[in-house]
Each structure stands twice: as structure tokens, then as C-alpha cells.
Design a protein around this motif. Structure first.
Motif, PDB file in Angstrom:
ATOM      1  N   LEU A 369      92.502 -80.870  60.125  1.00 40.82           N
ATOM      2  CA  LEU A 369      91.533 -80.550  59.072  1.00 40.82           C
ATOM      3  C   LEU A 369      92.232 -79.883  57.887  1.00 40.82           C
ATOM      4  O   LEU A 369      92.016 -80.266  56.724  1.00 40.82           O
ATOM      5  N   GLU A 373      92.791 -81.277  53.925  1.00 37.67           N
ATOM      6  CA  GLU A 373      92.319 -80.523  52.761  1.00 37.67           C
ATOM      7  C   GLU A 373      93.465 -80.241  51.795  1.00 37.67           C
ATOM      8  O   GLU A 373      93.309 -80.386  50.573  1.00 37.67           O
ATOM      9  N   LYS A 562      93.628 -72.325  48.840  1.00 42.76           N
ATOM     10  CA  LYS A 562      94.604 -72.912  49.756  1.00 42.76           C
ATOM     11  C   LYS A 562      95.228 -71.825  50.627  1.00 42.76           C
ATOM     12  O   LYS A 562      95.349 -71.989  51.855  1.00 42.76           O
ATOM     13  N   LEU A 565      92.735 -70.659  53.120  1.00 40.56           N
ATOM     14  CA  LEU A 565      92.578 -71.652  54.186  1.00 40.56           C
ATOM     15  C   LEU A 565      93.728 -71.554  55.181  1.00 40.56           C
ATOM     16  O   LEU A 565      93.518 -71.573  56.401  1.00 40.56           O
ATOM     17  N   TYR A 597      85.386 -73.035  58.725  1.00 44.14           N
ATOM     18  CA  TYR A 597      86.175 -73.520  57.591  1.00 44.14           C
ATOM     19  C   TYR A 597      85.299 -74.122  56.489  1.00 44.14           C
ATOM     20  O   TYR A 597      85.798 -74.389  55.389  1.00 44.14           O
ATOM     21  N   GLU A 598      84.039 -74.353  56.775  1.00 45.41           N
ATOM     22  CA  GLU A 598      83.167 -75.041  55.818  1.00 45.41           C
ATOM     23  C   GLU A 598      83.021 -74.306  54.484  1.00 45.41           C
ATOM     24  O   GLU A 598      83.039 -74.945  53.429  1.00 45.41           O
ATOM     25  N   ARG A 601      86.064 -75.084  52.415  1.00 47.05           N
ATOM     26  CA  ARG A 601      86.095 -76.507  52.084  1.00 47.05           C
ATOM     27  C   ARG A 601      85.078 -76.838  50.994  1.00 47.05           C
ATOM     28  O   ARG A 601      85.352 -77.646  50.092  1.00 47.05           O
ATOM     29  N   THR A 602      83.923 -76.199  51.060  1.00 48.57           N
ATOM     30  CA  THR A 602      82.902 -76.428  50.029  1.00 48.57           C
ATOM     31  C   THR A 602      83.399 -75.962  48.668  1.00 48.57           C
ATOM     32  O   THR A 602      83.238 -76.662  47.650  1.00 48.57           O
ATOM     33  N   LEU A 604      86.495 -75.719  47.705  1.00 45.00           N
ATOM     34  CA  LEU A 604      87.548 -76.634  47.270  1.00 45.00           C
ATOM     35  C   LEU A 604      86.957 -77.902  46.669  1.00 45.00           C
ATOM     36  O   LEU A 604      87.440 -78.411  45.642  1.00 45.00           O
ATOM     37  N   ARG A 605      85.941 -78.447  47.305  1.00 42.67           N
ATOM     38  CA  ARG A 605      85.310 -79.658  46.778  1.00 42.67           C
ATOM     39  C   ARG A 605      84.728 -79.402  45.388  1.00 42.67           C
ATOM     40  O   ARG A 605      84.854 -80.232  44.480  1.00 42.67           O
TER      41      ARG A 605
END
Length: 791
Positions: A369, A373, A562, A565, A597-598, A601-602, A604-605
Motif C-alpha cells: 500500500l 502511494e 509522505k 505515511l 492509513y486512509e 491517503r485521502t 494525498l489524493r
């Protein structure tokens, strides 16, 4: 009562293999801390192996050992391909030897002996007293519970069934047998307490059913396994209880003035007793003969009197057998569940190897994952850098702000590269990394050569001795090692591609970096005089400068995400959660843990979406800026040359920093991998040593003048596949490794296959778009990166 013997076993050594495993997987100090626990477990097994005492104290010791093995089986991968301990036990019926490299087999045998001891304790109770009867019934029910639990356990671990007394049919037989014996005790108590005949009849009917189930198994799947005398004795008890049920129902019928039914049931009872007497032999126990004779005489006398009374007084026509009501059985016994496992666990500080394997699986999922990313993030970084380079930024703005001389931002870059002696440092890092990469590849190759040599040796001996070479083939024991080696090879191949990418980047930018590290006159000479900058030109660049600042902030924010993460991944250890996951599958735990991690990740998107908008704005503002600059043709060519060189130096400096970071992370990757490969090499060496010892011992035995001819079956229990070939001759004891069993799980799980999370799935290093562990083909080469816009 039916007497059962305990299983006997040979001595084993717990200390050496488990101490070695703890040292290799945890630490030497941890192994030292567990020395006493291993010695105590060794002594406990020896005490149990040698004792002949039948007491509650010994029973409790057997359960303590059984409980201890629950901890051992969860923490140590004891099987032929890993921690190799040969457990030799002899079945309790015919004494056949079965040797398996399985801790589940050891634990099953321990539970068998615990249950047998319960049976023996029930057998020796004084059943002439109410308390003795009650105690005996309790022991027999506990024994039934033990055998019932063992049946479920053996079903989960089918290798155990290679011992005939541990197959499901035998354990089902022992469960029903002990329920029958417990019910028999209940009947004795009911008779002593003067219970009604109708109740005693129902109890006897249930006992007959338990014994009938037992007989069915003894005369069916176990017919050639267990001595025929067992079936005969159980059949006697079955017929006696059938007779007793009819006898007691006949007495109840007489009390209800049903004299015809009384006669009919006594006829059946007499017939059942005749069947019981037919099965008596010279070897039948004397007490059993006395019980049969006494009950047969009682029923015969009752039948004679009932027939006489009915013929002379009642004249009640006896009904046919098919017209009689069925006697409903009534069970007052059931298998007693095993007590809770002994809470004392001397190995509680060691993480169970199943949990380690599960944690390794989770680490692979988590690292995959994170890699995806970061790869997506690097893709967008490259898009931003390529866009800036195509627009000649930030050089165009630097040329406006500093049309002459060396701009302050460039001067700072020059000082940094010069103070670090940049080119020499990069070359030194590159040489160190190349050396480590070569050492890692050599270590892996040596490990593979060890496995290849051992397999070649085994194949050579198998070809030489043919079927007499009765040990597990190497290729069935090494899949885990081969998979592990392939995994490390993949890491090294991906790392090599990333190394090549970083080297190419250095080749592309090293001329400019060398210039930055050289005299300032060289830099100054390369920068054309861009002419005089007007105030209006600076104003024209304001909008473009604002967008660049926003892009800088966005990229900096992305780098922070990053880092966040990666930090979350580095600190993500779920072993304790896996151990505490009662009622949840590991997959559920994985899902719950990955959800943390969501949020990152959100973000980052959202960040990547914002970049698209900023790059559109950047292109628009750049077009406007260039249009205004082109209107001033004076000095345009010189200005463009200056812009180009400033952009080249800026990109070179950014590349220099990225190459340094990449090389250092690569060095760390190869250093960490060396630790993992050293352990892997040691595992392969240990495997080779063990197999070589087995080979030499078996070869010596086969070459011995006392060895049988090739046409004579090998005198042992040789396990090939799932077939057990047993021979009854009694040869010299074969050497260790000769009597073997296949791995109980097909391809054995990898106890050490997954390297520590820090090394097993290395994070990307350097600026190379293909991070270590991800093939670089997914990332097209891009233009030099853009860092922070100069002040």
C-alpha cells in the motif's frame, strides 16, 4: 470394565533445538532466559515417560504437560523442514512405533495418555460403595471428554492418524466405550438406591446403545486394528444391558398386571444373555464371567417362574416381539469438557510463530500500500518537474530578478556543493553501494548453492540405493527456502534497476554539479548578461511567481504527508493485536489496521488533484509572461541563455541532493538485507548439516553387513505420502532421520520466510521513480526535478 494401556514413548531432547531457534529468531539473551523453562519441560516429560503411578497427581502432570505444549505448538515451528524434533510413540494396542516431526502429534499423544489415566482411575475405584461408584462415573465421563476433544484435535492435524490409536474411528470408539462404562456406574447406583424398574430399564437401554456403537466400530473400521478380545468383551456388555433393559421392563410389566408382556420380555432377555454367554472364552476376565452367570441365572429363574404363573393363573397371551413397545433410552452421562489449560506459560514473552507469519503477511500488505502511494506521489513529482523544465522555470524568474552576476540562491547552492566536496562524496557513496550490492548477491548465491548441493547429494544417494533410501526427498522440504531465496533475488534485481536509474541521473547532472563545485568564475562565465531588468518585467512575473510559490507549498505539503505515511508504516507493529484477536480472523484484523492509513491517503489524493489545477494556472501565466517579455526584443537571446543556465544549475542541485539521499538509503537497504541474508545462510547451513548427518547415518546402516537385502522390506514404519507401511519384524533401531513422516501441512508455512518488516519490503530510496521492490518499468524517465523556488 475394559482396561486401556497408556502409549509409551522414547526420550527426546527439547533443549538444544528450541534453544537454537530462540537464539536465531529472538536473541541469545532470550534463549538464556528460557533455559530453565526448557530444562523443566524436558524433566517433566521424562518424569511422565518413566512413571507407572496411577494417581490424580500424575493425571494433573499429564494435563500440565498438555497445556505447556499448547504454548510450544504456537511458538515453535516444529516440523521436518524447520525445528526438527522426532517424536517416537508406540500405539497402545499393538505397540507399533510411529515417529513424526510434529509437535501436534506429541500433544495428541499427551492428551491420549491423560485420558487413559482418567479411565484407569475410574477402573480402580471401589464401586461397591456409593461414593466409589460416583467417582468412577466421573472419571469415565472425563475420559470420554478427553477422547472426544482428542478426536477433534486429531481431525485438525491429520498426520496424527498415522498412529492407529489416534485415528477418528478409534477415538470415537473410546468415547462411546467410556460413556457406556459411565452409564454402567449410574445403573449400579440406581439399583443400590432402589430406583423404579422402569427407570433402570431406560438407563440400561442407553448403556446398550453406547456399547453397540462401540461394537460397530470395533467390528467395522477397527476390525484389523484392535485385538478381537476387545470386541468380544464389549459385545458381552452390550448383550447384558439389552437383557437387563428387558428384564427390568418385564418386572415393571408384572407390577402393572401385564403378565403376557412380562413373559415376552423375559424370553428376549434370556435370548440376549445366551448371546452374551456365547462370547465368553477361556481368556475372558473372571469377574466378567461371574457377572454374566449371575445375571443369566436371575433372568432364567424369573422367566421360568413367570411362564409357570402365567400358564397356571393369568393366561395372558404373550405379545410378539414386534408388538412390544420400544424401551426409550435415557442418558445420565455425557463427555466432560477438558478443564481450562494451565495458565502458567513460561514462553509467554515469545511471539507465536503463527503470529509472526501473520504479521509478515500484514507487513507485505502494508508495504505494498505504501509503495503504491509513494510511486503515485513520485509520478506527480516528475510531472511537475517536467512541466517546470519545459517552461524554463525557475530560471526565467531568476533571470528577471537577477539579470547580472550570480544570483544569491545560486550562490548558496554553490557553497553547499563545495563544502560537501559533492562529486567526490557521490562517487564514494556509489562505490560503497556497489560493494554492498555485490556482497549481498554473493551471500544469496552461497545460500542457494548450499540448497542445490544438498539436493544433489540426496538425489545421488536415492539413485544409488533406490527404494531403500527411505527418507523425505529434499525437494519436498525446501520449497520455503526456495521461495525465500527467490524473494530476496527479486529485491536485489529491483534494487539494481533503481541503482542504474540513479547512476544515469548522476551521469546527466554531474557536469553541472562539477561546475557548481568549481571556481565561481566558471559559473559566472556560463551565465550570459541578461541585460537590464525593468521594473515592469518584475511586475509581469508576479503572477507567475505566485503560482510557483503555491506549487512549492503543495509539493512541500506532499513531502510531509509522505514522511508521515512512512513513519506510520515504520511504527506499525500489530503482533500484540494479532495475539489478542479472539473471535476475529486475521483478515479482519488486517482490514481494520489498514484503515488507519486512509486519512493520509485521502489528503494525498486531494493534494494531487490540486497540482493539476496549479499546473494549468502555471501554463496560462507563463504564456502571458512570455508574451509580454517577447514584446521587449532587446537582449532577448542573452536573457534566454541566462534563463536556461540558471534552470540547469537549479535542476542539477536538486538532482545532487536527491542522488545523495538515494545512495544513502540504498546503502542502508543493502546493509539491512545483509543481516537478513546472514540469517538465511545460517538456516540453510543448519538444514545442510542436519541432512548430511542423516545421510551419513542412513548410508552407514544400508552398507552395514547386518542390513537386509534390497528385496526384503525395510524393518520400520516408513511413511511415504499418506501411506503407512508397517512391518512386524524387530530390527536394530534405525538412525535418526530414517523413520520419517512427510510435512503435515503440504508445503510447510514459512516460519522465517518473511524477513523483518524493515527489510522484507524495503521502501523506495533516492529520487529514482522505481523504489526498491517496485519494477522501474512503470515509471517513464522524466526531466530533472524542481525543488523549492529560489528566493
Amino acid at each position: 470394565m475394559i482396561h486401556i494401556e497408556k502409549k509409551k514413548c522414547d526420550k527426546i531432547d527439547w533443549n538444544k533445538p528450541l534453544n537454537k531457534y530462540i537464539t536465531s529468531q529472538y536473541s541469545e539473551s532470550s534463549a538464556t532466559q528460557h533455559n530453565d523453562a526448557l530444562s523443566n519441560m524436558q524433566q517433566l516429560r521424562e518424569d511422565l515417560r518413566n512413571t507407572q503411578d496411577r494417581s490424580d497427581q500424575v493425571k494433573d502432570l499429564w494435563f500440565r504437560y498438555y497445556s505447556l505444549l499448547a504454548s510450544v505448538e504456537s511458538r515453535f515451528p516444529i516440523r521436518e523442514g524447520d525445528v526438527k524434533i522426532s517424536f517416537v510413540w508406540y500405539d497402545s494396542f499393538k505397540g507399533k512405533k510411529v515417529s513424526l516431526y510434529s509437535v501436534f502429534y506429541e500433544r495428541a499423544c499427551s492428551l491420549f495418555n491423560y485420558s487413559v489415566l482418567l479411565s484407569q482411575l475410574g477402573e480402580i475405584q471401589n464401586r461397591s460403595t456409593p461414593d466409589g461408584i460416583k467417582l468412577a462415573a466421573g472419571y469415565f465421563q472425563a475420559a470420554a471428554g478427553g477422547f472426544n476433544e482428542l478426536r477433534e484435535y486429531a481431525t485438525k492435524h491429520p498426520e496424527c492418524s498415522q498412529s492407529v490409536d489416534l485415528n477418528t474411528d478409534c477415538l470415537s470408539m473410546l468415547t462411546s466405550l467410556h460413556l457406556g462404562q459411565a452409564q454402567n456406574c449410574v445403573i449400579d447406583k440406581a439399583v443400590k438406591d432402589g430406583m423404579k424398574d422402569a427407570i433402570v430399564a431406560k438407563l440400561s437401554g442407553q448403556a446398550a446403545e453406547y456399547y453397540e456403537t462401540t461394537v460397530g466400530l470395533l467390528n467395522g473400521p477397527l476390525k484389523n486394528t484392535i485385538d478381537r478380545a476387545w470386541a468380544a468383551n464389549v459385545e458381552i456388555w452390550m448383550y447384558m444391558h439389552k437383557a437387563s433393559a428387558q428384564y427390568r421392563t418385564a418386572l415393571h410389566a408384572a407390577s402393572s398386571m401385564k403378565f403376557g408382556e412380562q413373559v415376552a420380555r423375559l424370553l428376549i432377555a434370556d435370548r440376549e444373555m445366551n448371546e452374551a454367554k456365547k462370547r465368553l472364552t477361556r481368556n475372558s476376565p473372571l469377574d466378567l464371567k461371574e457377572i454374566v452367570d449371575k445375571l443369566a441365572a436371575t433372568i432364567s429363574a424369573a422367566r421360568t417362574k413367570a411362564e409357570s404363573d402365567n400358564d397356571t393363573a393369568y393366561h395372558d397371551t404373550p405379545p410378539l416381539e414386534g408388538q412390544l413397545a420400544k424401551i426409550e433410552p435415557k442418558a445420565l452421562v455425557k463427555p466432560t469438557p477438558l478443564p481450562d489449560l494451565n495458565p502458567y506459560d513460561p514462553f509467554s514473552s515469545l511471539v507465536p510463530f503463527q503470529v509472526k507469519e501473520a504479521a509478515g503477511i500484514y507487513a507485505d500488505m502494508r508495504n505494498d500500500l505504501v509503495r503504491k502511494e509513494i510511486a503515485n506521489l513520485e509520478d506527480h513529482n516528475e510531472i511537475a518537474k517536467a512541466t517546470l523544465s519545459s517552461l524554463n522555470l525557475p530560471g526565467a524568474i531568476e533571470a528577471i530578478d537577477n539579470p547580472e552576476g550570480i544570483p544569491p540562491a545560486l550562490s548558496t547552492k554553490m557553497q553547499t556543493v563545495s563544502s560537501e566536496n559533492g562529486p567526490d562524496m557521490v562517487n564514494e557513496l556509489m562505490a560503497t553501494q556497489a560493494t554492498l550490492a555485490k556482497e549481498d548477491a554473493t551471500m544469496l548465491q552461497k545460500a542457494v548453492e548450499i540448497l542445490d548441493k544438498e539436493e544433489a547429494d540426496d538425489n545421488e544417494m536415492r539413485q544409488k540405493y533406490g527404494e531403500r533410501w527411505a527418507r523425505t526427498p529434499s525437494h519436498t522440504l525446501t520449497p520455503t527456502y526456495r521461495i525465500e531465496a527467490s524473494k530476496y533475488k527479486g529485491h536485489l534485481e529491483h534494487a539494481a534497476k533503481s541503482d542504474a536509474f540513479v547512476k544515469q541521473k548522476w551521469t546527466d547532472h554531474s557536469p553541472a554539479v562539477h561546475t557548481l563545485c568549481g571556481p565561481s568564475d566558471s559559473v559566472l562565465q556560463s551565465l550570459s548578461d541578461g541585460g537590464k531588468s525593468s521594473k515592469q518585467s518584475s511586475v509581469d512575473a508576479d503572477a507567475l511567481r505566485k503560482v510557483l510559490t503555491s506549487l512549492d507549498s503543495l509539493i512541500a505539503s506532499r513531502e510531509n504527508l509522505k514522511a508521515e505515511l512512512q513513519q506510520l508504516s515504520n511504527n506499525d507493529e500489530i503482533s500484540m493485536k494479532l495475539m489478542a484477536a479472539q473471535g476475529l480472523s486475521y483478515d479482519q484484523v488486517y482490514g481494520e489496521e489498514l484503515r488507519k492509513y486512509e486519512p493520509i491517503r485521502t489528503k494525498l489524493r486531494e493534494n494531487l488533484v490540486q497540482q493539476e489545477s496549479l499546473l494549468d494556472s502555471l501554463r496560462h501565466e507563463h504564456e502571458s509572461f512570455i508574451a509580454k517579455q517577447n514584446s521587449d526584443t532587446a537582449g532577448q537571446a542573452a536573457r534566454q541563455r541566462r534563463e536556461h543556465m540558471l534552470t540547469t544549475y537549479s535542476n542539477a542541485f536538486n538532482a545532487y541532493n536527491e542522488i545523495k539521499a538515494g545512495m544513502r538509503e540504498g546503502i542502508q537497504f543493502y546493509t539491512n538485507l545483509q543481516e537478513v541474508l546472514a540469517k538465511f545462510n545460517q538456516k540453510c547451513n543448519n538444514f545442510m548439516t542436519t541432512r548430511t548427518t542423516e545421510k551419513n547415518e542412513l548410508s552407514a546402516q544400508l552398507n552395514s553387513p547386518f542390513n537386509m537385502s534390497p528385496s526384503t522390506p525395510s524393518p520400520a514404519c516408513i511413511f511415504l505420502g499418506s501411506t503407512v507401511h508397517s512391518y512386524t519384524s524387530t530390527p536394530p533401531t534405525p538412525p535418526p532421520g530414517y523413520v520419517v513422516a512427510p510435512p503435515p501441512y503440504g508445503a510447510p508455512p514459512s516460519a522465517y520466510g518473511a524477513p523483518p518488516p524493515a527489510y522484507g519490503a524495503p521502501p523506495p530510496y533516492g529520487v529514482a521513480p522505481p523504489p526498491y521492490g517496485v519494477a522501474p518499468s512503470a515509471y517513464p524517465p522524466q526531466q530533472p526535478p524542481y525543488g523549492n523556488a529560489p528566493n
